[in-house]
Design a protein around this motif. Structure first.
Motif, PDB file in Angstrom:
ATOM      1  N   ILE A 177      -7.083 -97.920  13.204  1.00 36.22           N
ATOM      2  CA  ILE A 177      -7.129 -97.158  12.096  1.00 36.22           C
ATOM      3  C   ILE A 177      -5.799 -97.007  11.497  1.00 36.22           C
ATOM      4  O   ILE A 177      -5.429 -97.027  10.210  1.00 36.22           O
ATOM      5  CB  ILE A 177      -8.074 -96.000  12.027  1.00 36.22           C
ATOM      6  CG1 ILE A 177      -9.511 -96.581  12.294  1.00 36.22           C
ATOM      7  CG2 ILE A 177      -7.863 -95.380  10.483  1.00 36.22           C
ATOM      8  CD1 ILE A 177     -10.543 -95.321  12.678  1.00 36.22           C
ATOM      9  N   GLY A 178      -5.026 -96.501  12.304  1.00 32.69           N
ATOM     10  CA  GLY A 178      -3.613 -96.239  12.135  1.00 32.69           C
ATOM     11  C   GLY A 178      -2.785 -97.330  11.542  1.00 32.69           C
ATOM     12  O   GLY A 178      -1.963 -97.420  10.408  1.00 32.69           O
ATOM     13  N   ILE A 179      -2.988 -98.293  12.332  1.00 34.83           N
ATOM     14  CA  ILE A 179      -2.188 -99.731  12.078  1.00 34.83           C
ATOM     15  C   ILE A 179      -2.843-100.066  10.671  1.00 34.83           C
ATOM     16  O   ILE A 179      -1.910-100.626  10.057  1.00 34.83           O
ATOM     17  CB  ILE A 179      -2.567-100.788  13.167  1.00 34.83           C
ATOM     18  CG1 ILE A 179      -1.857-100.088  14.497  1.00 34.83           C
ATOM     19  CG2 ILE A 179      -2.057-102.089  12.816  1.00 34.83           C
ATOM     20  CD1 ILE A 179      -0.296-100.135  14.552  1.00 34.83           C
ATOM     21  N   THR A 180      -4.004 -99.968  10.556  1.00 32.40           N
ATOM     22  CA  THR A 180      -4.677-100.505   9.298  1.00 32.40           C
ATOM     23  C   THR A 180      -3.880 -99.905   8.047  1.00 32.40           C
ATOM     24  O   THR A 180      -3.400-100.614   7.020  1.00 32.40           O
ATOM     25  CB  THR A 180      -6.114-100.335   9.086  1.00 32.40           C
ATOM     26  OG1 THR A 180      -6.781-101.189  10.323  1.00 32.40           O
ATOM     27  CG2 THR A 180      -6.701-100.727   7.700  1.00 32.40           C
ATOM     28  N   ILE A 181      -3.802 -98.513   8.026  1.00 37.75           N
ATOM     29  CA  ILE A 181      -3.080 -97.881   7.007  1.00 37.75           C
ATOM     30  C   ILE A 181      -1.697 -98.469   6.953  1.00 37.75           C
ATOM     31  O   ILE A 181      -1.156 -98.439   5.772  1.00 37.75           O
ATOM     32  CB  ILE A 181      -3.211 -96.203   7.581  1.00 37.75           C
ATOM     33  CG1 ILE A 181      -4.550 -95.873   7.333  1.00 37.75           C
ATOM     34  CG2 ILE A 181      -2.317 -95.522   6.398  1.00 37.75           C
ATOM     35  CD1 ILE A 181      -4.599 -94.362   7.891  1.00 37.75           C
ATOM     36  N   LEU A 182      -1.048 -98.495   8.099  1.00 36.80           N
ATOM     37  CA  LEU A 182       0.557 -98.877   7.892  1.00 36.80           C
ATOM     38  C   LEU A 182       0.578-100.583   7.369  1.00 36.80           C
ATOM     39  O   LEU A 182       1.382-100.595   6.512  1.00 36.80           O
ATOM     40  CB  LEU A 182       0.859 -99.231   9.445  1.00 36.80           C
ATOM     41  CG  LEU A 182       2.284-100.108   9.518  1.00 36.80           C
ATOM     42  CD1 LEU A 182       3.293 -99.018   9.061  1.00 36.80           C
ATOM     43  CD2 LEU A 182       2.475-100.267  10.968  1.00 36.80           C
ATOM     44  N   ALA A 183      -0.476-101.216   7.634  1.00 38.29           N
ATOM     45  CA  ALA A 183      -0.516-102.751   6.883  1.00 38.29           C
ATOM     46  C   ALA A 183      -0.764-102.512   5.531  1.00 38.29           C
ATOM     47  O   ALA A 183      -0.024-103.472   4.683  1.00 38.29           O
ATOM     48  CB  ALA A 183      -1.689-103.396   7.608  1.00 38.29           C
ATOM     49  N   ILE A 184      -1.487-101.405   5.055  1.00 38.75           N
ATOM     50  CA  ILE A 184      -1.724-101.434   3.686  1.00 38.75           C
ATOM     51  C   ILE A 184      -0.510-100.881   2.923  1.00 38.75           C
ATOM     52  O   ILE A 184       0.062-101.460   1.864  1.00 38.75           O
ATOM     53  CB  ILE A 184      -2.764-100.100   3.460  1.00 38.75           C
ATOM     54  CG1 ILE A 184      -4.149-100.795   3.731  1.00 38.75           C
ATOM     55  CG2 ILE A 184      -3.055 -99.982   1.748  1.00 38.75           C
ATOM     56  CD1 ILE A 184      -5.253 -99.865   3.755  1.00 38.75           C
ATOM     57  N   ILE A 185       0.316 -99.822   3.598  1.00 42.42           N
ATOM     58  CA  ILE A 185       1.436 -99.547   3.165  1.00 42.42           C
ATOM     59  C   ILE A 185       2.807-100.700   2.992  1.00 42.42           C
ATOM     60  O   ILE A 185       3.475-100.641   2.081  1.00 42.42           O
ATOM     61  CB  ILE A 185       2.115 -98.301   3.888  1.00 42.42           C
ATOM     62  CG1 ILE A 185       0.944 -97.303   3.668  1.00 42.42           C
ATOM     63  CG2 ILE A 185       3.414 -97.904   3.367  1.00 42.42           C
ATOM     64  CD1 ILE A 185       1.510 -95.983   4.697  1.00 42.42           C
TER      65      ILE A 185
END
Length: 384
Positions: A364-372
Protein backbone atom coordinates in the motif's frame (compact mmCIF):
# COMPACT_ATOMS: atom_id res chain seq x y z
CA UNK A 1 8.74 -12.40 -35.72
CA UNK A 2 12.22 -13.17 -37.07
CA UNK A 3 14.05 -16.47 -36.69
CA UNK A 4 16.22 -15.37 -33.75
CA UNK A 5 13.27 -14.08 -31.75
CA UNK A 6 11.38 -17.30 -32.47
CA UNK A 7 14.29 -19.42 -31.19
CA UNK A 8 14.59 -17.30 -28.04
CA UNK A 9 10.85 -17.60 -27.42
CA UNK A 10 10.99 -21.39 -27.87
CA UNK A 11 13.87 -21.48 -25.39
CA UNK A 12 11.80 -19.46 -22.92
CA UNK A 13 8.81 -21.79 -23.43
CA UNK A 14 10.77 -24.96 -22.67
CA UNK A 15 12.55 -23.47 -19.68
CA UNK A 16 9.19 -22.20 -18.41
CA UNK A 17 7.75 -25.72 -18.66
CA UNK A 18 10.63 -27.11 -16.64
CA UNK A 19 10.28 -24.41 -13.96
CA UNK A 20 6.52 -24.89 -13.72
CA UNK A 21 6.95 -28.65 -13.63
CA UNK A 22 9.10 -28.72 -10.51
CA UNK A 23 9.04 -25.22 -8.94
CA UNK A 24 5.63 -25.22 -7.19
CA UNK A 25 6.15 -28.74 -5.85
CA UNK A 26 9.72 -28.24 -4.56
CA UNK A 27 8.66 -26.52 -1.27
CA UNK A 28 6.17 -29.35 -0.65
CA UNK A 29 8.91 -31.92 -1.35
CA UNK A 30 11.30 -30.12 0.99
CA UNK A 31 8.70 -29.86 3.78
CA UNK A 32 7.03 -33.26 3.56
CA UNK A 33 9.84 -35.54 2.31
CA UNK A 34 13.05 -33.91 3.58
CA UNK A 35 11.44 -32.37 6.68
CA UNK A 36 12.24 -28.68 6.12
CA UNK A 37 10.73 -26.05 8.41
CA UNK A 38 9.35 -22.74 7.12
CA UNK A 39 12.61 -21.03 8.09
CA UNK A 40 14.51 -23.64 6.10
CA UNK A 41 12.17 -23.12 3.15
CA UNK A 42 13.15 -19.46 3.33
CA UNK A 43 16.83 -20.48 3.34
CA UNK A 44 16.25 -22.68 0.29
CA UNK A 45 14.72 -19.70 -1.45
CA UNK A 46 17.65 -17.58 -0.31
CA UNK A 47 20.10 -20.11 -1.75
CA UNK A 48 18.24 -20.09 -5.05
CA UNK A 49 18.15 -16.34 -5.43
CA UNK A 50 21.30 -15.02 -3.73
CA UNK A 51 23.54 -15.73 -6.75
CA UNK A 52 21.19 -13.49 -8.71
CA UNK A 53 22.35 -10.55 -6.59
CA UNK A 54 25.85 -10.77 -8.06
CA UNK A 55 26.15 -13.01 -11.12
CA UNK A 56 23.99 -10.84 -13.46
CA UNK A 57 26.46 -7.96 -13.07
CA UNK A 58 29.25 -10.07 -14.53
CA UNK A 59 26.98 -11.63 -17.13
CA UNK A 60 25.90 -8.11 -18.11
CA UNK A 61 29.53 -7.17 -18.74
CA UNK A 62 30.01 -10.31 -20.82
CA UNK A 63 26.87 -9.57 -22.85
CA UNK A 64 28.66 -6.72 -24.64
CA UNK A 65 31.73 -8.86 -25.37
CA UNK A 66 30.73 -12.50 -25.95
CA UNK A 67 28.15 -14.21 -28.16
CA UNK A 68 25.01 -14.27 -26.01
CA UNK A 69 24.04 -17.70 -27.34
CA UNK A 70 27.16 -19.18 -25.73
CA UNK A 71 26.24 -17.67 -22.37
CA UNK A 72 22.71 -19.05 -22.76
CA UNK A 73 24.11 -22.54 -23.45
CA UNK A 74 26.17 -22.40 -20.24
CA UNK A 75 23.02 -21.56 -18.30
CA UNK A 76 21.09 -24.48 -19.81
CA UNK A 77 23.79 -26.99 -18.89
CA UNK A 78 24.13 -25.80 -15.28
CA UNK A 79 20.36 -25.57 -14.82
CA UNK A 80 19.66 -29.08 -16.12
CA UNK A 81 22.31 -30.54 -13.84
CA UNK A 82 21.06 -28.65 -10.77
CA UNK A 83 17.48 -29.88 -11.18
CA UNK A 84 18.58 -33.46 -11.80
CA UNK A 85 20.61 -33.39 -8.59
CA UNK A 86 17.45 -32.51 -6.61
CA UNK A 87 16.32 -36.09 -7.25
CA UNK A 88 19.10 -37.37 -4.97
CA UNK A 89 18.86 -34.67 -2.29
CA UNK A 90 18.45 -36.05 1.24
CA UNK A 91 18.84 -32.93 3.38
CA UNK A 92 18.11 -29.21 3.40
CA UNK A 93 21.80 -28.23 2.91
CA UNK A 94 21.95 -30.43 -0.18
CA UNK A 95 18.84 -28.80 -1.62
CA UNK A 96 20.32 -25.38 -0.85
CA UNK A 97 23.53 -26.29 -2.67
CA UNK A 98 21.68 -27.42 -5.75
CA UNK A 99 19.48 -24.31 -5.71
CA UNK A 100 22.59 -22.13 -5.64
CA UNK A 101 23.50 -23.78 -8.94
CA UNK A 102 20.02 -23.00 -10.25
CA UNK A 103 20.42 -19.35 -9.30
CA UNK A 104 23.73 -19.12 -11.13
CA UNK A 105 22.19 -20.82 -14.16
CA UNK A 106 19.25 -18.40 -14.23
CA UNK A 107 21.70 -15.49 -14.48
CA UNK A 108 23.03 -17.09 -17.66
CA UNK A 109 19.50 -17.50 -19.06
CA UNK A 110 17.44 -14.38 -18.53
CA UNK A 111 19.91 -11.51 -19.18
CA UNK A 112 21.29 -13.05 -22.42
CA UNK A 113 17.75 -13.55 -23.72
CA UNK A 114 16.85 -9.94 -22.87
CA UNK A 115 19.99 -8.70 -24.59
CA UNK A 116 19.30 -10.73 -27.74
CA UNK A 117 15.73 -9.43 -27.88
CA UNK A 118 16.90 -5.85 -27.37
CA UNK A 119 19.39 -6.18 -30.22
CA UNK A 120 16.73 -7.66 -32.50
CA UNK A 121 14.17 -4.94 -31.67
CA UNK A 122 13.72 -1.24 -32.24
CA UNK A 123 12.18 1.38 -29.98
CA UNK A 124 8.63 0.63 -31.08
CA UNK A 125 8.83 -3.17 -30.82
CA UNK A 126 11.00 -3.68 -27.71
CA UNK A 127 8.21 -3.78 -25.13
CA UNK A 128 6.16 -6.10 -27.32
CA UNK A 129 9.06 -8.47 -28.04
CA UNK A 130 10.20 -8.64 -24.42
CA UNK A 131 6.59 -9.19 -23.35
CA UNK A 132 6.17 -11.98 -25.90
CA UNK A 133 9.33 -13.70 -24.67
CA UNK A 134 8.14 -13.43 -21.08
CA UNK A 135 4.72 -14.66 -22.16
CA UNK A 136 6.23 -17.76 -23.80
CA UNK A 137 8.12 -18.44 -20.57
CA UNK A 138 4.96 -17.97 -18.52
CA UNK A 139 2.92 -20.18 -20.87
CA UNK A 140 5.49 -22.88 -20.19
CA UNK A 141 5.39 -22.14 -16.47
CA UNK A 142 1.60 -22.42 -16.68
CA UNK A 143 1.64 -25.71 -18.59
CA UNK A 144 4.29 -27.21 -16.32
CA UNK A 145 2.02 -27.65 -13.28
CA UNK A 146 -0.63 -29.37 -15.41
CA UNK A 147 2.00 -31.73 -16.76
CA UNK A 148 3.20 -32.23 -13.19
CA UNK A 149 -0.32 -33.21 -12.14
CA UNK A 150 -0.39 -35.85 -14.87
CA UNK A 151 2.93 -37.26 -13.71
CA UNK A 152 2.24 -37.17 -9.96
CA UNK A 153 -1.42 -38.16 -9.87
CA UNK A 154 -2.05 -39.79 -13.24
CA UNK A 155 1.15 -41.83 -13.53
CA UNK A 156 1.80 -41.92 -9.76
CA UNK A 157 5.50 -41.12 -10.01
CA UNK A 158 7.55 -39.80 -7.10
CA UNK A 159 8.83 -36.26 -6.62
CA UNK A 160 12.36 -37.46 -7.32
CA UNK A 161 11.46 -38.97 -10.68
CA UNK A 162 9.61 -35.75 -11.51
CA UNK A 163 12.85 -33.79 -10.99
CA UNK A 164 14.70 -36.16 -13.33
CA UNK A 165 12.08 -35.78 -16.05
CA UNK A 166 12.22 -32.00 -15.62
CA UNK A 167 16.01 -31.98 -16.07
CA UNK A 168 15.79 -33.87 -19.36
CA UNK A 169 13.08 -31.54 -20.68
CA UNK A 170 15.20 -28.52 -19.79
CA UNK A 171 18.27 -30.03 -21.46
CA UNK A 172 16.40 -29.86 -24.77
CA UNK A 173 16.96 -26.10 -24.89
CA UNK A 174 20.66 -26.66 -25.60
CA UNK A 175 19.57 -27.11 -29.23
CA UNK A 176 17.84 -23.73 -29.53
CA UNK A 177 20.60 -21.94 -27.60
CA UNK A 178 23.24 -23.32 -29.99
CA UNK A 179 21.14 -22.20 -32.97
CA UNK A 180 20.86 -18.73 -31.45
CA UNK A 181 24.64 -18.60 -31.02
CA UNK A 182 25.07 -18.94 -34.79
CA UNK A 183 23.51 -15.55 -35.46
CA UNK A 184 25.64 -12.55 -36.38
CA UNK A 185 26.45 -10.53 -33.26
CA UNK A 186 27.07 -6.87 -32.63
CA UNK A 187 29.59 -6.52 -29.84
CA UNK A 188 30.14 -3.02 -28.53
CA UNK A 189 33.75 -3.74 -27.44
CA UNK A 190 33.36 -1.71 -24.25
CA UNK A 191 36.25 -1.68 -21.78
CA UNK A 192 35.71 -3.52 -18.52
CA UNK A 193 34.16 -0.98 -16.17
CA UNK A 194 31.64 -0.87 -13.36
CA UNK A 195 31.04 2.85 -13.84
CA UNK A 196 28.15 2.30 -16.22
CA UNK A 197 26.32 0.31 -13.53
CA UNK A 198 25.89 3.59 -11.67
CA UNK A 199 23.31 4.45 -14.32
CA UNK A 200 20.80 2.49 -12.24
CA UNK A 201 21.06 5.12 -9.50
CA UNK A 202 19.07 7.41 -11.78
CA UNK A 203 15.99 5.24 -11.25
CA UNK A 204 15.34 5.08 -7.47
CA UNK A 205 11.56 4.92 -7.89
CA UNK A 206 11.80 2.04 -10.36
CA UNK A 207 14.25 0.20 -8.10
CA UNK A 208 11.94 0.60 -5.09
CA UNK A 209 8.98 -0.81 -7.03
CA UNK A 210 11.08 -3.68 -8.35
CA UNK A 211 12.39 -4.69 -4.92
CA UNK A 212 8.85 -4.79 -3.52
CA UNK A 213 7.54 -6.73 -6.52
CA UNK A 214 10.35 -9.29 -6.60
CA UNK A 215 10.33 -9.72 -2.80
CA UNK A 216 6.62 -10.53 -2.90
CA UNK A 217 7.09 -12.71 -5.96
CA UNK A 218 9.89 -14.60 -4.18
CA UNK A 219 7.56 -15.43 -1.30
CA UNK A 220 4.86 -16.65 -3.67
CA UNK A 221 7.36 -18.91 -5.43
CA UNK A 222 9.14 -20.33 -2.38
CA UNK A 223 6.88 -20.11 0.71
CA UNK A 224 3.34 -19.89 -0.62
CA UNK A 225 3.07 -23.51 -1.93
CA UNK A 226 3.79 -24.85 1.57
CA UNK A 227 1.31 -22.30 3.01
CA UNK A 228 -1.32 -23.61 0.58
CA UNK A 229 -0.55 -27.18 1.61
CA UNK A 230 -0.98 -26.30 5.29
CA UNK A 231 -4.34 -24.73 4.43
CA UNK A 232 -5.77 -27.93 2.98
CA UNK A 233 -4.65 -27.70 -0.64
CA UNK A 234 -3.49 -31.00 -2.15
CA UNK A 235 -0.58 -31.35 -4.59
CA UNK A 236 -3.09 -31.27 -7.44
CA UNK A 237 -4.80 -28.18 -6.02
CA UNK A 238 -1.46 -26.37 -5.70
CA UNK A 239 -0.45 -27.17 -9.26
CA UNK A 240 -3.90 -26.11 -10.52
CA UNK A 241 -3.65 -22.81 -8.63
CA UNK A 242 -0.27 -22.09 -10.23
CA UNK A 243 -1.82 -22.90 -13.59
CA UNK A 244 -4.43 -20.20 -12.91
CA UNK A 245 -1.59 -17.93 -11.77
CA UNK A 246 0.02 -18.57 -15.14
CA UNK A 247 -3.15 -17.72 -17.07
CA UNK A 248 -3.28 -14.36 -15.33
CA UNK A 249 0.37 -13.71 -16.18
CA UNK A 250 -0.06 -14.68 -19.84
CA UNK A 251 -3.13 -12.48 -20.26
CA UNK A 252 -1.27 -9.53 -18.70
CA UNK A 253 1.76 -9.97 -20.93
CA UNK A 254 -0.37 -10.35 -24.05
CA UNK A 255 -1.75 -6.88 -23.36
CA UNK A 256 1.58 -5.35 -22.31
CA UNK A 257 1.89 -3.38 -25.54
CA UNK A 258 -1.39 -1.60 -24.82
CA UNK A 259 -0.57 -1.16 -21.14
CA UNK A 260 2.73 0.49 -22.17
CA UNK A 261 0.76 3.46 -23.51
CA UNK A 262 -0.10 4.31 -19.89
CA UNK A 263 2.96 3.00 -18.11
CA UNK A 264 2.69 4.85 -14.80
CA UNK A 265 -1.02 4.14 -14.38
CA UNK A 266 -0.43 0.46 -15.10
CA UNK A 267 2.39 0.22 -12.56
CA UNK A 268 0.15 1.85 -9.93
CA UNK A 269 -2.56 -0.71 -10.71
CA UNK A 270 0.02 -3.51 -10.53
CA UNK A 271 1.26 -2.60 -7.05
CA UNK A 272 -2.33 -2.29 -5.85
CA UNK A 273 -3.25 -5.68 -7.38
CA UNK A 274 -0.32 -7.38 -5.60
CA UNK A 275 -1.30 -5.76 -2.30
CA UNK A 276 -4.94 -6.83 -2.60
CA UNK A 277 -3.89 -10.35 -3.62
CA UNK A 278 -1.68 -10.63 -0.55
CA UNK A 279 -4.56 -9.42 1.64
CA UNK A 280 -6.95 -12.00 0.20
CA UNK A 281 -4.36 -14.73 0.87
CA UNK A 282 -4.57 -14.01 4.60
CA UNK A 283 -8.28 -14.81 4.76
CA UNK A 284 -8.61 -17.33 1.91
CA UNK A 285 -10.13 -20.67 2.87
CA UNK A 286 -10.88 -22.34 -0.47
CA UNK A 287 -9.28 -23.01 -3.82
CA UNK A 288 -11.50 -20.30 -5.35
CA UNK A 289 -10.39 -17.52 -3.00
CA UNK A 290 -6.75 -18.56 -3.30
CA UNK A 291 -7.25 -18.54 -7.07
CA UNK A 292 -8.56 -14.96 -6.99
CA UNK A 293 -5.54 -13.89 -4.95
CA UNK A 294 -3.12 -15.50 -7.42
CA UNK A 295 -4.93 -13.98 -10.42
CA UNK A 296 -4.47 -10.49 -8.98
CA UNK A 297 -0.83 -11.12 -8.10
CA UNK A 298 -0.19 -12.74 -11.48
CA UNK A 299 -1.22 -9.51 -13.19
CA UNK A 300 0.91 -7.36 -10.91
CA UNK A 301 4.06 -9.45 -11.05
CA UNK A 302 4.02 -9.95 -14.82
CA UNK A 303 3.27 -6.46 -16.04
CA UNK A 304 6.05 -5.03 -13.85
CA UNK A 305 8.81 -6.68 -15.84
CA UNK A 306 8.48 -5.36 -19.40
CA UNK A 307 7.33 -1.89 -18.36
CA UNK A 308 10.08 -1.20 -15.82
CA UNK A 309 12.75 -2.56 -18.16
CA UNK A 310 11.46 -0.29 -20.92
CA UNK A 311 11.62 2.76 -18.61
CA UNK A 312 15.29 2.06 -17.92
CA UNK A 313 16.37 1.06 -21.45
CA UNK A 314 14.58 4.02 -23.02
CA UNK A 315 16.70 6.37 -20.90
CA UNK A 316 20.01 4.53 -21.36
CA UNK A 317 22.57 4.72 -24.21
CA UNK A 318 22.59 1.59 -26.36
CA UNK A 319 26.33 1.03 -25.97
CA UNK A 320 25.84 0.00 -22.32
CA UNK A 321 22.62 -1.99 -22.77
CA UNK A 322 24.18 -5.29 -21.66
CA UNK A 323 25.59 -3.85 -18.46
CA UNK A 324 22.33 -2.10 -17.63
CA UNK A 325 20.39 -5.35 -18.17
CA UNK A 326 22.83 -7.08 -15.79
CA UNK A 327 22.35 -4.36 -13.16
CA UNK A 328 18.56 -4.47 -13.64
CA UNK A 329 18.52 -8.24 -13.09
CA UNK A 330 20.68 -7.79 -9.98
CA UNK A 331 17.83 -5.71 -8.50
CA UNK A 332 15.60 -8.73 -9.12
CA UNK A 333 18.10 -10.85 -7.22
CA UNK A 334 18.01 -8.49 -4.25
CA UNK A 335 14.22 -8.72 -4.07
CA UNK A 336 14.19 -12.49 -4.47
CA UNK A 337 16.64 -12.79 -1.57
CA UNK A 338 14.77 -10.38 0.69
CA UNK A 339 11.35 -11.97 0.16
CA UNK A 340 12.02 -15.65 0.98
CA UNK A 341 14.43 -14.78 3.80
CA UNK A 342 11.95 -12.47 5.51
CA UNK A 343 8.98 -14.69 4.66
CA UNK A 344 10.47 -17.82 6.20
CA UNK A 345 11.64 -16.20 9.43
CA UNK A 346 8.46 -14.15 9.88
CA UNK A 347 6.33 -17.25 9.39
CA UNK A 348 8.27 -19.14 12.08
CA UNK A 349 8.05 -16.31 14.63
CA UNK A 350 4.70 -14.62 13.94
CA UNK A 351 2.59 -17.21 12.14
CA UNK A 352 1.91 -18.37 8.60
CA UNK A 353 -0.24 -15.35 7.62
CA UNK A 354 2.19 -12.72 8.93
CA UNK A 355 4.43 -12.27 5.84
CA UNK A 356 1.44 -11.67 3.59
CA UNK A 357 0.02 -9.08 6.01
CA UNK A 358 3.38 -7.29 6.25
CA UNK A 359 3.96 -7.18 2.51
CA UNK A 360 0.37 -6.08 1.95
CA UNK A 361 0.99 -3.04 4.17
CA UNK A 362 4.29 -2.35 2.42
CA UNK A 363 2.50 -2.67 -0.92
CA UNK A 364 0.00 0.00 0.00
CA UNK A 365 2.88 2.34 0.80
CA UNK A 366 4.56 1.47 -2.51
CA UNK A 367 1.32 2.20 -4.34
CA UNK A 368 1.21 5.66 -2.78
CA UNK A 369 4.86 6.18 -3.82
CA UNK A 370 3.99 5.16 -7.39
CA UNK A 371 1.14 7.68 -7.47
CA UNK A 372 3.43 10.47 -6.23
CA UNK A 373 6.21 9.50 -8.69
CA UNK A 374 4.05 8.75 -11.71
CA UNK A 375 5.83 11.31 -13.93
CA UNK A 376 9.13 9.51 -13.32
CA UNK A 377 7.56 6.18 -14.23
CA UNK A 378 7.11 7.06 -17.88
CA UNK A 379 9.64 5.97 -20.54
CA UNK A 380 11.27 8.20 -23.14
CA UNK A 381 13.43 7.50 -26.14
CA UNK A 382 15.71 10.51 -26.19
CA UNK A 383 18.91 8.53 -25.75
CA UNK A 384 18.11 5.82 -28.27
Amino acid sequence: MNRILLLVNITGLIIGISYGLHGPILPVFAKNIVGATYSELGLIGLANFIPYMFIPIFVGILLDRINNGYLLSIGVIINSLSIYLLSIAQSVPEIMGFRIMTGVAHAFFWPPCESIISEESNETTRVKNISWFTMFFVIGFMAGPLLGTVFLEGLDITYRVLFQITAFILAGTIITSILVSRRSIKNHKEHFSFSTLKEMKRFPEVITLLVFCTSSFGIILTIFPAFLNDNGMSDGDILLLYFVFGISRVASLALAGKFARKTSQTLIAATLAVSVGLAISIFADSIITFGIALILMGFGFSIFFPLTLEIILSKTPKNITGKIIGAYETVFGIGWVVGPTMGGSITETLGSEAPYALFCIIGIGITILAIISRKKLEPNRVLN
